[in-house]
Design an enzyme around this catalytic site. Structure first.
Site, short mmCIF file in Angstrom:
data_model
loop_
_atom_site.label_atom_id
_atom_site.label_comp_id
_atom_site.label_asym_id
_atom_site.label_seq_id
_atom_site.Cartn_x
_atom_site.Cartn_y
_atom_site.Cartn_z
N ARG A 230 0.86 -1.19 0.00
CA ARG A 230 0.00 0.00 0.00
C ARG A 230 0.89 1.23 0.00
NH1 ARG A 230 -3.67 -2.51 -1.50
NH2 ARG A 230 -5.69 -2.86 -0.55
N HIS A 278 -1.13 0.62 -9.53
CA HIS A 278 -1.81 -0.23 -8.54
C HIS A 278 -2.52 -1.41 -9.23
CE1 HIS A 278 -3.77 -0.27 -4.30
NE2 HIS A 278 -3.77 -1.48 -4.81
P1 NAP Z 1 -1.87 -11.63 4.61
O1 NAP Z 1 -2.00 -13.04 4.15
O2 NAP Z 1 -2.73 -11.16 5.71
O3 NAP Z 1 -0.34 -11.40 5.00
C1 NAP Z 1 0.12 -10.25 5.63
C2 NAP Z 1 1.54 -10.48 6.10
O4 NAP Z 1 2.05 -9.26 6.66
C3 NAP Z 1 1.64 -11.55 7.19
O5 NAP Z 1 2.79 -12.35 7.01
C4 NAP Z 1 1.78 -10.70 8.47
O6 NAP Z 1 2.49 -11.34 9.51
C5 NAP Z 1 2.59 -9.55 7.94
N1 NAP Z 1 2.45 -8.38 8.82
C6 NAP Z 1 1.34 -7.67 9.11
N2 NAP Z 1 1.61 -6.69 10.00
C7 NAP Z 1 2.93 -6.80 10.26
C8 NAP Z 1 3.81 -6.09 11.11
N3 NAP Z 1 3.39 -5.07 11.87
N4 NAP Z 1 5.10 -6.48 11.15
C9 NAP Z 1 5.54 -7.53 10.42
N5 NAP Z 1 4.76 -8.24 9.59
C10 NAP Z 1 3.47 -7.89 9.52
O7 NAP Z 1 -2.10 -10.63 3.40
P2 NAP Z 1 -1.88 -10.88 1.84
O8 NAP Z 1 -3.09 -11.52 1.28
O9 NAP Z 1 -0.57 -11.53 1.63
O10 NAP Z 1 -1.88 -9.36 1.32
C11 NAP Z 1 -0.92 -8.44 1.81
C12 NAP Z 1 -1.22 -7.03 1.32
O11 NAP Z 1 -0.92 -6.91 -0.06
C13 NAP Z 1 -2.68 -6.59 1.40
O12 NAP Z 1 -3.01 -6.18 2.71
C14 NAP Z 1 -2.72 -5.42 0.43
O13 NAP Z 1 -2.40 -4.21 1.09
C15 NAP Z 1 -1.61 -5.75 -0.57
N6 NAP Z 1 -2.13 -6.06 -1.91
C16 NAP Z 1 -1.77 -5.26 -2.95
C17 NAP Z 1 -2.21 -5.56 -4.24
C18 NAP Z 1 -1.79 -4.73 -5.42
O14 NAP Z 1 -2.33 -4.93 -6.50
N7 NAP Z 1 -0.83 -3.85 -5.27
C19 NAP Z 1 -3.03 -6.67 -4.45
C20 NAP Z 1 -3.38 -7.45 -3.36
C21 NAP Z 1 -2.93 -7.14 -2.09
P3 NAP Z 1 1.85 -12.65 10.25
O15 NAP Z 1 1.85 -13.74 9.19
O16 NAP Z 1 2.80 -12.93 11.34
O17 NAP Z 1 0.47 -12.27 10.67
C1 GLV Z 2 -5.44 -4.62 -4.05
O1 GLV Z 2 -4.78 -3.68 -3.82
C2 GLV Z 2 -5.89 -5.54 -3.04
O2 GLV Z 2 -5.80 -5.23 -1.85
O3 GLV Z 2 -6.36 -6.64 -3.42
#
Ligand code: NAP
Ligand code: GLV
Length: 315
Positions: A230, A278
């Site tokens: 983000r 994005h």
């Molecule tokens: P997820 O499965 O919830 O994974 C989040 C990871 O971040 C987990 O490993 C978590 O640790 C870690 N984390 C959270 N807070 C933290 C902190 N304070 N310190 C250290 N590690 C921390 O989420 P995801 O599905 O992989 O998605 C991650 C993010 O990608 C989304 O929230 C979104 O913002 C972004 N995203 C962007 C796009 C785009 O197109 N650019 C698309 C999709 C998603 P733990 O495992 O220990 O809980």
């Molecule tokens: C895109 O940014 C998502 O959070 O899936």
């Protein structure tokens, strides 16, 4: 029982796919709510503040995105379950994006593109993949799939998350105490963290200065930042200053503090910055509609919902 879709530009596309999957379902697209009391599920991306609170019988919110920071930022958000999008379509696209950007900088593509515009035939010595240490911030669904893809190409992979992880071929660092050690061993930093109170502004100049302090391969001119999490995670001006000072060699940015990225931003024309709008993982509308209907059915059949957001953690 009706499904409301409030998802800016792609709302009608989601609705068309939802009607295909569930022809009998009453599907509405904001701002045409009809009778709000009939809406029990909302599929949302950047919903206007207060919209969800105006639905008196809402039972479930399904986020179009994996990240839910914009939804949680609404102080009027009703206290009903919120599920985030987790799907192979999204996961595969993110693993592709991270791999593409790692390869871009490891293989010096921003420099080759410039040489091409000058019609210059010049060989730049490049590190082998096994000499490059990729550090992934956030080893959740998306980080873990990206780590797997990078391992398959031979990169050394480290990851930092809140809790320790065990993933084959990945060295795990966890929590604030291990952040500096993780950064010191990272040549290419790939960020796929959620935006929360704990992670806002984390990608700042002080952090960039801690990158790649030990054992860096001399064939990479400096640390690289990839942010597909983000925009709120980063300070845009610190990235530019770090690039100018040589503390960062290059960056790939899919997200920004202000989106769309303003036309006057120096990122657009920086020779070693890759800008994407994005769309690192812009999922197919059919996959999103299918997912929402599945959650809605689970709710109505009394089954456990999938990927429910922990509001306390913020992700
Ligand atoms: P997820 O499965 O919830 O994974 C989040 C990871 O971040 C987990 O490993 C978590 O640790 C870690 N984390 C959270 N807070 C933290 C902190 N304070 N310190 C250290 N590690 C921390 O989420 P995801 O599905 O992989 O998605 C991650 C993010 O990608 C989304 O929230 C979104 O913002 C972004 N995203 C962007 C796009 C785009 O197109 N650019 C698309 C999709 C998603 P733990 O495992 O220990 O809980
Ligand atoms: C895109 O940014 C998502 O959070 O899936």
């Amino acid at each position: 029982m009706a499904l409301l879709i409030a998802a800016t530009a792609r709302g009608q596309q989601f609705a068309a796919h939802a009607r295909e999957v569930a022809p009998d379902l009453d599907v509405r697209v904001a701002p045409d709510l009809g009778n709000p009391a009939e809406i029990d599920t909302a599929l949302v991306w950047l919903p206007p503040r207060g919209l969800l609170a105006s639905l008196p019988n809402l039972k479930l919110i399904v986020s179009v995105g994996a990240g839910v920071d914009a939804i949680l930022a609404d102080p009027t958000l009703p206290n009903v379950p919120l599920t985030r999008f987790v799907d192979p379509d999204l996961t595969g696209r993110m693993a592709e994006y991270i791999t593409l950007q790692v390869l871009t900088h490891h293989r010096r593509m921003t420099e080759y593109r410039m040489l091409q515009t000058e019609r210059t035939w010049k060989y730049i010595p490049e590190a082998a993949a096994h000499e490059v240490r990729v550090g992934i911030m956030g080893l959740g669904v998306l980080g873990s799939a990206s780590a797997k893809a990078l391992r398959a190409l031979g990169y050394q992979v480290r990851a930092w998350s809140r809790s320790p992880k065990q993933q084959e071929g990945v060295v795990s660092f966890a929590g604030d105490d291990q952040l500096d050690a993780f950064l010191a061993e990272t040549d290419i930093l790939a960020v796929i963290l959620p935006l929360t109170d704990d992670t806002r502004g984390l990608l700042n100049r002080a952090l960039f200065r801690k990158l790649s302090l030990t054992g860096r391969t001399p064939l990479l001119p400096g640390p690289v930042l990839i942010n597909a999490g983000r925009g709120g995670l980063q300070l845009d001006s610190d990235i530019l200053a770090a690039l100018d000072a040589g503390e960062l060699y290059a960056a790939s940015l899919d997200v920004f503090q202000t989106e769309p990225l303003p036309a006057g931003s120096p990122f657009w024309s920086h020779p070693r910055v890759v800008v994407t709008p994005h769309n690192a993982a812009e999922s197919a509308p059919a996959a999103i509609a299918r997912y929402a209907i599945r959650q809605m059915r689970r709710l109505n059949e009394g089954q456990a919902l999938e990927n429910v957001v922990d509001r306390g953690r913020g992700y």
